[in-house]
Design a protein around this motif. Structure first.
Motif, PDB file in Angstrom:
ATOM      1  N   LEU A 156     -43.156 -23.639  49.242  1.00  0.00           N
ATOM      2  CA  LEU A 156     -43.004 -23.741  50.684  1.00  0.00           C
ATOM      3  C   LEU A 156     -42.962 -25.196  51.123  1.00  0.00           C
ATOM      4  O   LEU A 156     -42.286 -25.547  52.079  1.00  0.00           O
ATOM      5  N   ASP A 157     -43.724 -26.048  50.452  1.00  0.00           N
ATOM      6  CA  ASP A 157     -43.749 -27.473  50.775  1.00  0.00           C
ATOM      7  C   ASP A 157     -42.863 -28.203  49.789  1.00  0.00           C
ATOM      8  O   ASP A 157     -43.176 -28.299  48.609  1.00  0.00           O
ATOM      9  N   THR A 158     -41.737 -28.716  50.264  1.00  0.00           N
ATOM     10  CA  THR A 158     -40.746 -29.318  49.398  1.00  0.00           C
ATOM     11  C   THR A 158     -41.020 -30.798  49.216  1.00  0.00           C
ATOM     12  O   THR A 158     -41.802 -31.407  49.942  1.00  0.00           O
ATOM     13  N   VAL A 159     -40.351 -31.368  48.233  1.00  0.00           N
ATOM     14  CA  VAL A 159     -40.455 -32.803  47.957  1.00  0.00           C
ATOM     15  C   VAL A 159     -39.107 -33.437  48.237  1.00  0.00           C
ATOM     16  O   VAL A 159     -38.070 -32.945  47.792  1.00  0.00           O
ATOM     17  N   ARG A 160     -39.126 -34.520  48.991  1.00  0.00           N
ATOM     18  CA  ARG A 160     -37.882 -35.233  49.277  1.00  0.00           C
ATOM     19  C   ARG A 160     -38.014 -36.661  48.796  1.00  0.00           C
ATOM     20  O   ARG A 160     -39.093 -37.261  48.858  1.00  0.00           O
ATOM     21  N   SER A 161     -36.910 -37.206  48.295  1.00  0.00           N
ATOM     22  CA  SER A 161     -36.891 -38.573  47.777  1.00  0.00           C
ATOM     23  C   SER A 161     -36.247 -39.483  48.803  1.00  0.00           C
ATOM     24  O   SER A 161     -35.221 -39.142  49.402  1.00  0.00           O
ATOM     25  N   VAL A 162     -36.849 -40.667  48.998  1.00  0.00           N
ATOM     26  CA  VAL A 162     -36.348 -41.661  49.941  1.00  0.00           C
ATOM     27  C   VAL A 162     -36.225 -42.983  49.207  1.00  0.00           C
ATOM     28  O   VAL A 162     -37.195 -43.446  48.605  1.00  0.00           O
ATOM     29  N   ALA A 163     -35.049 -43.582  49.239  1.00  0.00           N
ATOM     30  CA  ALA A 163     -34.832 -44.878  48.601  1.00  0.00           C
ATOM     31  C   ALA A 163     -35.169 -45.986  49.588  1.00  0.00           C
ATOM     32  O   ALA A 163     -34.672 -46.004  50.713  1.00  0.00           O
ATOM     33  N   THR A 164     -36.053 -46.902  49.186  1.00  0.00           N
ATOM     34  CA  THR A 164     -36.446 -48.019  50.048  1.00  0.00           C
ATOM     35  C   THR A 164     -35.467 -49.174  49.870  1.00  0.00           C
ATOM     36  O   THR A 164     -34.745 -49.247  48.877  1.00  0.00           O
ATOM     37  N   PRO A 165     -35.418 -50.121  50.837  1.00  0.00           N
ATOM     38  CA  PRO A 165     -34.539 -51.284  50.689  1.00  0.00           C
ATOM     39  C   PRO A 165     -34.843 -52.112  49.449  1.00  0.00           C
ATOM     40  O   PRO A 165     -33.982 -52.831  48.951  1.00  0.00           O
ATOM     41  N   GLU A 166     -36.084 -52.033  48.920  1.00  0.00           N
ATOM     42  CA  GLU A 166     -36.444 -52.799  47.729  1.00  0.00           C
ATOM     43  C   GLU A 166     -35.974 -52.139  46.435  1.00  0.00           C
ATOM     44  O   GLU A 166     -36.175 -52.674  45.352  1.00  0.00           O
ATOM     45  N   GLY A 167     -35.353 -50.969  46.537  1.00  0.00           N
ATOM     46  CA  GLY A 167     -34.857 -50.297  45.337  1.00  0.00           C
ATOM     47  C   GLY A 167     -35.852 -49.335  44.729  1.00  0.00           C
ATOM     48  O   GLY A 167     -35.592 -48.772  43.666  1.00  0.00           O
ATOM     49  N   CYS A 168     -37.007 -49.135  45.370  1.00  0.00           N
ATOM     50  CA  CYS A 168     -37.980 -48.165  44.880  1.00  0.00           C
ATOM     51  C   CYS A 168     -37.663 -46.784  45.463  1.00  0.00           C
ATOM     52  O   CYS A 168     -37.002 -46.666  46.489  1.00  0.00           O
ATOM     53  N   PRO A 175     -41.976 -65.309  45.720  1.00  0.00           N
ATOM     54  CA  PRO A 175     -41.455 -64.067  46.309  1.00  0.00           C
ATOM     55  C   PRO A 175     -42.129 -63.752  47.634  1.00  0.00           C
ATOM     56  O   PRO A 175     -43.266 -64.152  47.888  1.00  0.00           O
ATOM     57  N   THR A 176     -41.410 -63.048  48.487  1.00  0.00           N
ATOM     58  CA  THR A 176     -41.981 -62.582  49.748  1.00  0.00           C
ATOM     59  C   THR A 176     -42.968 -61.447  49.462  1.00  0.00           C
ATOM     60  O   THR A 176     -42.947 -60.874  48.372  1.00  0.00           O
ATOM     61  N   PRO A 177     -43.828 -61.098  50.422  1.00  0.00           N
ATOM     62  CA  PRO A 177     -44.751 -59.980  50.194  1.00  0.00           C
ATOM     63  C   PRO A 177     -44.048 -58.682  49.803  1.00  0.00           C
ATOM     64  O   PRO A 177     -44.527 -57.956  48.927  1.00  0.00           O
ATOM     65  N   SER A 178     -42.908 -58.385  50.427  1.00  0.00           N
ATOM     66  CA  SER A 178     -42.201 -57.154  50.076  1.00  0.00           C
ATOM     67  C   SER A 178     -41.625 -57.226  48.670  1.00  0.00           C
ATOM     68  O   SER A 178     -41.601 -56.220  47.943  1.00  0.00           O
ATOM     69  N   LEU A 187     -41.883 -55.539  42.924  1.00  0.00           N
ATOM     70  CA  LEU A 187     -42.001 -55.857  41.501  1.00  0.00           C
ATOM     71  C   LEU A 187     -43.216 -55.170  40.880  1.00  0.00           C
ATOM     72  O   LEU A 187     -43.132 -54.618  39.773  1.00  0.00           O
ATOM     73  N   ILE A 188     -44.336 -55.202  41.587  1.00  0.00           N
ATOM     74  CA  ILE A 188     -45.552 -54.585  41.047  1.00  0.00           C
ATOM     75  C   ILE A 188     -45.399 -53.068  40.978  1.00  0.00           C
ATOM     76  O   ILE A 188     -45.809 -52.437  39.990  1.00  0.00           O
ATOM     77  N   GLU A 189     -44.782 -52.473  41.997  1.00  0.00           N
ATOM     78  CA  GLU A 189     -44.561 -51.026  41.968  1.00  0.00           C
ATOM     79  C   GLU A 189     -43.602 -50.639  40.847  1.00  0.00           C
ATOM     80  O   GLU A 189     -43.782 -49.619  40.186  1.00  0.00           O
ATOM     81  N   TYR A 190     -42.590 -51.465  40.629  1.00  0.00           N
ATOM     82  CA  TYR A 190     -41.653 -51.218  39.527  1.00  0.00           C
ATOM     83  C   TYR A 190     -42.392 -51.216  38.185  1.00  0.00           C
ATOM     84  O   TYR A 190     -42.167 -50.364  37.327  1.00  0.00           O
ATOM     85  N   ARG A 191     -43.313 -52.167  38.044  1.00  0.00           N
ATOM     86  CA  ARG A 191     -44.089 -52.262  36.795  1.00  0.00           C
ATOM     87  C   ARG A 191     -45.002 -51.044  36.639  1.00  0.00           C
ATOM     88  O   ARG A 191     -45.089 -50.458  35.558  1.00  0.00           O
ATOM     89  N   ARG A 192     -45.684 -50.675  37.694  1.00  0.00           N
ATOM     90  CA  ARG A 192     -46.635 -49.570  37.610  1.00  0.00           C
ATOM     91  C   ARG A 192     -45.943 -48.225  37.383  1.00  0.00           C
ATOM     92  O   ARG A 192     -46.484 -47.348  36.722  1.00  0.00           O
TER      93      ARG A 192
END
Length: 251
Positions: free
Chosen positions: A7-19, A176-179, A184-189
């Motif tokens: 009943l509760d679906t999952v949707r994917s959203v692409a962020t401007p950072e590529g995540c 690098p900027t905060p974003s 980069l850290i999210e990509y690594r994790r």
């Protein structure tokens, strides 16, 4: 037999950072539960206001009407705009309101989705809202469709731990900027949850950091930079494999 769709679906959203964000959309049952919790909270606040303000005569009566207006119209708007998209009821049910692109809800969007709540409530029992939620995969009522918002489950879990043993680190060639640091850290994790092909595809997008490198070399370079941003260092000796963290170094 085919599996029953949740009943509760999952949707994917692409962020401007590529995540890629994976948002679990909330269905009508849990949203109704959050609504009832908020209704009880507002009722108790109103009763307490009536009990206290009855001793202030005409001024108290005016303040009671003002309290009724605030609880009826501004309660949801203020909490969603100032409290990370969550009223107390939504927070207790682990829900939050976001824009369709996954960004925090704004004042404008909170105002639109809650002002149109009276339309969703027509003709009785939020019938229009429930019908609208049944006709779109994101379980949006009319207010959400107009405001460009979606109600999803909160993701307060701790970031995924790094499961590989790649310990090398290097400083970024520029500040690098905060974003950019976050991306980069999210990509690594999240590397362990990506296929090698997807990880290399994302690495190719990280220009100019990976310019002129093969996809595999680019992926490893992003790993090294992310390791550095997370506080990891390596021995000065190129052949050494030992790693230390800035926090663990002796003074």
């Amino acid at each position: 037999m085919s599996a029953i769709a949740p009943l509760d679906t999952v949707r994917s959203v692409a962020t401007p950072e590529g995540c890629e964000l994976r948002l679990r959309v909330a269905g009508p049952v849990v949203r109704a539960r959050a609504f009832l919790i908020d209704a009880v909270i507002r009722f108790l606040i109103f009763v307490a206001a009536v009990v206290v303000l009855q001793y202030f005569g005409n001024l108290g009566q005016g303040l009671v009407l003002l309290t009724y207006f605030v609880l009826g119209w501004l309660y949801n708007i203020a909490f969603e705009a100032l409290n990370h998209g969550a009223t107390p009821g939504k927070r207790l049910c682990q829900l939050t309101v976001l824009h369709d692109d996954g960004t925090p809800v704004s004042w404008d969007a909170a105002f639109i989705r809650n002002t149109l709540r009276f339309v969703d409530a027509m003709p009785i029992g939020y019938a229009f809202g429930l019908i609208a939620m049944g006709f779109n995969a994101a379980s949006k009522r009319l207010g959400d469709l107009s405001a460009g918002t979606v109600v999803v489950y909160r993701t307060d879990a701790a970031p995924s731990a790094i499961v590989d043993d790649y310990a090398e680190a290097e400083p970024p060639p520029f500040s690098p900027t905060p974003s950019e640091r976050h991306a980069l850290i999210e990509y690594r994790r999240r590397s362990a949850t990506l296929t090698p092909e997807r990880a290399e595809e994302l690495a190719e997008l990280a220009l100019p950091l990976t310019e002129g490198l093969s996809p595999e070399q680019g992926r490893l370079k992003l790993f090294r930079i992310a390791n550095y941003l997370m506080g990891r260092t390596v021995s000065v000796n190129p052949g050494a494999d030992q790693e230390s963290t800035r926090a663990d170094r002796s003074p």
